[in-house]
Design a protein around this motif. Structure first.
Motif, PDB file in Angstrom:
ATOM      1  N   GLY A  58     -10.400  -3.146 -10.086  1.00  8.33           N
ATOM      2  CA  GLY A  58      -9.484  -2.356  -9.481  1.00  8.33           C
ATOM      3  C   GLY A  58      -9.494  -0.744 -10.094  1.00  8.33           C
ATOM      4  N   GLY A  59      -8.737   0.034  -9.674  1.00  8.12           N
ATOM      5  CA  GLY A  59      -8.356   1.261 -10.198  1.00  8.12           C
ATOM      6  C   GLY A  59      -9.492   2.403  -9.496  1.00  8.12           C
ATOM      7  N   ASP A  60      -9.868   3.269 -10.249  1.00  9.77           N
ATOM      8  CA  ASP A  60     -10.696   4.534  -9.477  1.00  9.77           C
ATOM      9  C   ASP A  60     -12.014   3.858  -8.918  1.00  9.77           C
ATOM     10  OD1 ASP A  60      -8.767   6.267 -10.486  1.00  9.77           O
ATOM     11  OD2 ASP A  60      -9.634   6.484 -12.371  1.00  9.77           O
ATOM     12  N   VAL A  84       0.190   5.281 -15.968  1.00 13.35           N
ATOM     13  CA  VAL A  84       0.691   4.006 -15.338  1.00 13.35           C
ATOM     14  C   VAL A  84      -0.069   3.496 -14.650  1.00 13.35           C
ATOM     15  CG1 VAL A  84       2.745   3.293 -13.742  1.00 13.35           C
ATOM     16  CG2 VAL A  84       2.948   5.268 -15.442  1.00 13.35           C
ATOM     17  N   PRO A  85      -0.375   2.044 -14.622  1.00 11.34           N
ATOM     18  CA  PRO A  85      -1.364   1.283 -13.925  1.00 11.34           C
ATOM     19  C   PRO A  85      -0.906   1.143 -12.394  1.00 11.34           C
ATOM     20  CG  PRO A  85      -0.404  -0.121 -15.405  1.00 11.34           C
ATOM     21  CD  PRO A  85       0.067   1.046 -15.588  1.00 11.34           C
ATOM     22  N   VAL A  86      -0.942   2.074 -11.625  1.00 14.49           N
ATOM     23  CA  VAL A  86      -0.241   2.037 -10.327  1.00 14.49           C
ATOM     24  C   VAL A  86      -1.127   1.162  -9.496  1.00 14.49           C
ATOM     25  CG1 VAL A  86       0.240   3.308  -8.088  1.00 14.49           C
ATOM     26  CG2 VAL A  86       0.531   4.357 -10.417  1.00 14.49           C
ATOM     27  N   HIS A  87      -2.378   1.039  -9.363  1.00 17.09           N
ATOM     28  CA  HIS A  87      -3.067   0.017  -8.548  1.00 17.09           C
ATOM     29  C   HIS A  87      -2.698  -1.441  -9.029  1.00 17.09           C
ATOM     30  CE1 HIS A  87      -6.583  -1.649  -6.269  1.00 17.09           C
ATOM     31  NE2 HIS A  87      -6.743  -2.289  -7.525  1.00 17.09           N
ATOM     32  N   GLU A  88      -2.489  -1.641 -10.180  1.00 22.96           N
ATOM     33  CA  GLU A  88      -2.210  -3.079 -10.749  1.00 22.96           C
ATOM     34  C   GLU A  88      -0.869  -3.526 -10.176  1.00 22.96           C
ATOM     35  OE1 GLU A  88      -3.878  -0.877 -12.467  1.00 22.96           O
ATOM     36  OE2 GLU A  88      -5.677  -1.965 -12.739  1.00 22.96           O
ATOM     37  N   ILE A  89      -0.044  -2.530 -10.268  1.00 23.40           N
ATOM     38  CA  ILE A  89       1.538  -2.843  -9.918  1.00 23.40           C
ATOM     39  C   ILE A  89       1.571  -2.989  -8.126  1.00 23.40           C
ATOM     40  CG2 ILE A  89       3.784  -1.776  -9.372  1.00 23.40           C
ATOM     41  CD1 ILE A  89       3.250  -0.182 -11.934  1.00 23.40           C
ATOM     42  N   ASP A 123       0.894  -1.158  -0.078  1.00 23.87           N
ATOM     43  CA  ASP A 123      -0.012   0.003   0.022  1.00 23.87           C
ATOM     44  C   ASP A 123       1.006   1.123   0.037  1.00 23.87           C
ATOM     45  OD1 ASP A 123      -2.383  -1.325   0.026  1.00 23.87           O
ATOM     46  OD2 ASP A 123      -2.572  -1.478   2.066  1.00 23.87           O
ATOM     47  N   GLY A 124       2.093   1.211   0.737  1.00 27.07           N
ATOM     48  CA  GLY A 124       2.914   2.387   0.812  1.00 27.07           C
ATOM     49  C   GLY A 124       3.467   2.633  -0.503  1.00 27.07           C
ATOM     50  N   ILE A 125       3.832   1.613  -1.278  1.00 24.98           N
ATOM     51  CA  ILE A 125       4.440   1.725  -2.622  1.00 24.98           C
ATOM     52  C   ILE A 125       3.560   2.113  -3.393  1.00 24.98           C
ATOM     53  CG2 ILE A 125       5.519   0.515  -4.632  1.00 24.98           C
ATOM     54  CD1 ILE A 125       6.823  -1.320  -2.471  1.00 24.98           C
ATOM     55  N   GLU A 126       2.176   1.749  -3.411  1.00 20.94           N
ATOM     56  CA  GLU A 126       1.254   2.433  -4.199  1.00 20.94           C
ATOM     57  C   GLU A 126       1.142   3.778  -4.144  1.00 20.94           C
ATOM     58  OE1 GLU A 126      -3.611   1.320  -5.383  1.00 20.94           O
ATOM     59  OE2 GLU A 126      -2.274   0.014  -4.184  1.00 20.94           O
ATOM     60  N   ALA A 127       0.981   4.110  -2.823  1.00 18.36           N
ATOM     61  CA  ALA A 127       0.814   5.632  -2.795  1.00 18.36           C
ATOM     62  C   ALA A 127       1.753   6.158  -2.865  1.00 18.36           C
ATOM     63  CB  ALA A 127       0.539   5.553  -0.870  1.00 18.36           C
ATOM     64  N   GLY A 128       3.176   5.882  -2.989  1.00 16.18           N
ATOM     65  CA  GLY A 128       4.176   6.705  -3.367  1.00 16.18           C
ATOM     66  C   GLY A 128       4.265   6.598  -4.926  1.00 16.18           C
ATOM     67  N   LEU A 129       3.646   5.714  -5.636  1.00 17.49           N
ATOM     68  CA  LEU A 129       3.659   5.712  -7.150  1.00 17.49           C
ATOM     69  C   LEU A 129       2.288   6.492  -7.753  1.00 17.49           C
ATOM     70  CD1 LEU A 129       4.658   2.391  -7.972  1.00 17.49           C
ATOM     71  CD2 LEU A 129       6.168   4.147  -8.063  1.00 17.49           C
ATOM     72  N   ALA A 130       1.487   7.020  -6.828  1.00 18.90           N
ATOM     73  CA  ALA A 130       0.234   7.635  -7.047  1.00 18.90           C
ATOM     74  C   ALA A 130       0.363   8.709  -8.329  1.00 18.90           C
ATOM     75  CB  ALA A 130      -0.432   8.166  -6.002  1.00 18.90           C
ATOM     76  N   PRO A 131       1.433   9.526  -7.996  1.00 22.89           N
ATOM     77  CA  PRO A 131       1.645  10.933  -9.150  1.00 22.89           C
ATOM     78  C   PRO A 131       1.654  10.098 -10.587  1.00 22.89           C
ATOM     79  CG  PRO A 131       2.747  11.111  -7.251  1.00 22.89           C
ATOM     80  CD  PRO A 131       2.373   9.886  -6.912  1.00 22.89           C
ATOM     81  N   LEU A 132       2.209   8.993 -10.565  1.00 22.24           N
ATOM     82  CA  LEU A 132       2.371   8.337 -12.126  1.00 22.24           C
ATOM     83  C   LEU A 132       0.973   8.062 -12.587  1.00 22.24           C
ATOM     84  CD1 LEU A 132       5.267   5.905 -11.338  1.00 22.24           C
ATOM     85  CD2 LEU A 132       5.394   8.332 -12.461  1.00 22.24           C
ATOM     86  N   THR A 133      -0.032   8.139 -12.009  1.00 20.98           N
ATOM     87  CA  THR A 133      -1.312   7.626 -12.598  1.00 20.98           C
ATOM     88  C   THR A 133      -1.741   8.868 -13.615  1.00 20.98           C
ATOM     89  OG1 THR A 133      -2.292   8.985 -10.820  1.00 20.98           O
ATOM     90  CG2 THR A 133      -2.495   6.572 -10.687  1.00 20.98           C
ATOM     91  N   TYR A 134      -1.046  10.133 -13.628  1.00 24.54           N
ATOM     92  CA  TYR A 134      -1.331  11.151 -14.594  1.00 24.54           C
ATOM     93  C   TYR A 134      -0.645  10.806 -15.990  1.00 24.54           C
ATOM     94  CZ  TYR A 134      -2.866  13.716 -10.521  1.00 24.54           C
ATOM     95  OH  TYR A 134      -3.742  14.344  -9.391  1.00 24.54           O
ATOM     96  N   LEU A 135       0.436   9.834 -15.696  1.00 27.61           N
ATOM     97  CA  LEU A 135       1.074   9.346 -17.017  1.00 27.61           C
ATOM     98  C   LEU A 135       0.377   7.897 -17.350  1.00 27.61           C
ATOM     99  CD1 LEU A 135       4.856  10.157 -15.938  1.00 27.61           C
ATOM    100  CD2 LEU A 135       3.069  11.594 -17.234  1.00 27.61           C
TER     101      LEU A 135
END
Length: 264
Positions: free
Chosen positions: A229-231, A151-156, A137-149
């Motif tokens: 998953g996702g939004d 990037v499937p952050v939730h799937e990662i 969960d912490g890694i997913e939260a840290g990668l959250a800004p990449l959703t604007y690009l």
């Protein structure tokens, strides 16, 4: 199984356990950067003292950290060997053919050895004091800004959490398969190196088959429950940033500043 560190979490109520996984990850990444500034005796002693204090605050036995170093001892010694015998310098202490030991080589080997041990200690502390799902969960939260690009952050994050979750399960399967093979007369410790490698094949084939079967069952179960998953998807575990997490970053900033001004 008792020596497995990856994916293993030791429950506790220490100040390290209560930290937000995001602050632990940021502290770990900061440590990986500032450790390269430790290039003399004083800075390395300072880092050793810092890691020792953090380990004591976690209230976890030192044996767990030693077990974390043991699987990597071969790589550490191999790297140290190259630093000792292939690092040039003005003060040659011993030389034979292309091998030579210099004072600079010994210093560099000592620094590399210390870096490896400290990194393994701190990464082991991260896994032992943070639940695998919280870490994901912490890694997913840290990668959250990449959703604007896009990037499937939730799937990662989902793949990472499932991978960490099934590491102990795969180890259980490995132990069960090895016991079954031993019951059929297989000895994994006898013979030459080639024979030992061949004896691993009866373990890998059923292990792969079991892993694929479990992955297919998990995918079917998620589809049957309508997983999407996702939004818009809520979380059962909510991360909360506290004052202690901010203090962790302040401590890492102070440590990095001290190392920068104390390095050669």
């Amino acid at each position: 199984m008792d020596k497995l560190i990856l994916g293993r979490y030791i429950p506790g109520d220490s100040v390290i356990h209560r930290l937000d996984p995001r602050s632990k990850l940021l502290a770990m990444m900061s440590f990986l950067l500032i450790i390269f500034w430790a290039n003399n005796l004083v800075t390395n002693v300072l880092l050793f003292a810092f890691v020792l204090i953090v380990v004591l605050l976690s209230k976890i036995k030192l044996s767990f950290f030693i077990n974390g170093v043991k699987p990597m001892i071969g790589i550490i010694l191999f790297t140290t060997f190259f630093q000792v015998f292939f690092t040039g310098g003005r003060e040659v202490l011993w030389q034979f053919w292309i091998l030579k030991v210099t004072e600079e080589g010994l210093q560099q080997a000592g620094i590399i050895f210390v870096r490896f041990v400290l990194i393994i200690f701190l990464s082991t502390l991260l896994t032992l004091t943070t639940m695998p799902l919280s870490l994901a969960d912490g890694i997913e939260a840290g990668l959250a800004p990449l959703t604007y690009l896009k990037v499937p952050v939730h799937e990662i994050g989902l793949m990472l959490s499932m991978s960490l979750r099934f590491v102990p399960t795969l180890m259980d399967d490995t132990t069960r398969i090895m016991n079954a093979q031993r019951a059929r007369g297989v000895d994994f410790g006898e013979g030459s190196l080639i024979q030992k490698v061949k004896s691993v094949i009866p373990i890998l084939i059923p292990l792969f088959a079991s892993s694929f079967k479990r992955a297919d069952a998990l995918a079917t179960a998620m589809e049957a429950r309508g997983y999407q998953g996702g939004d818009g998807r809520t979380k059962y575990r909510m991360l909360e940033w506290k004052l202690a997490d901010s203090l962790v970053l302040v401590v890492m900033l102070i440590l990095g500043t001290l190392l920068y001004f104390m390095k050669n």
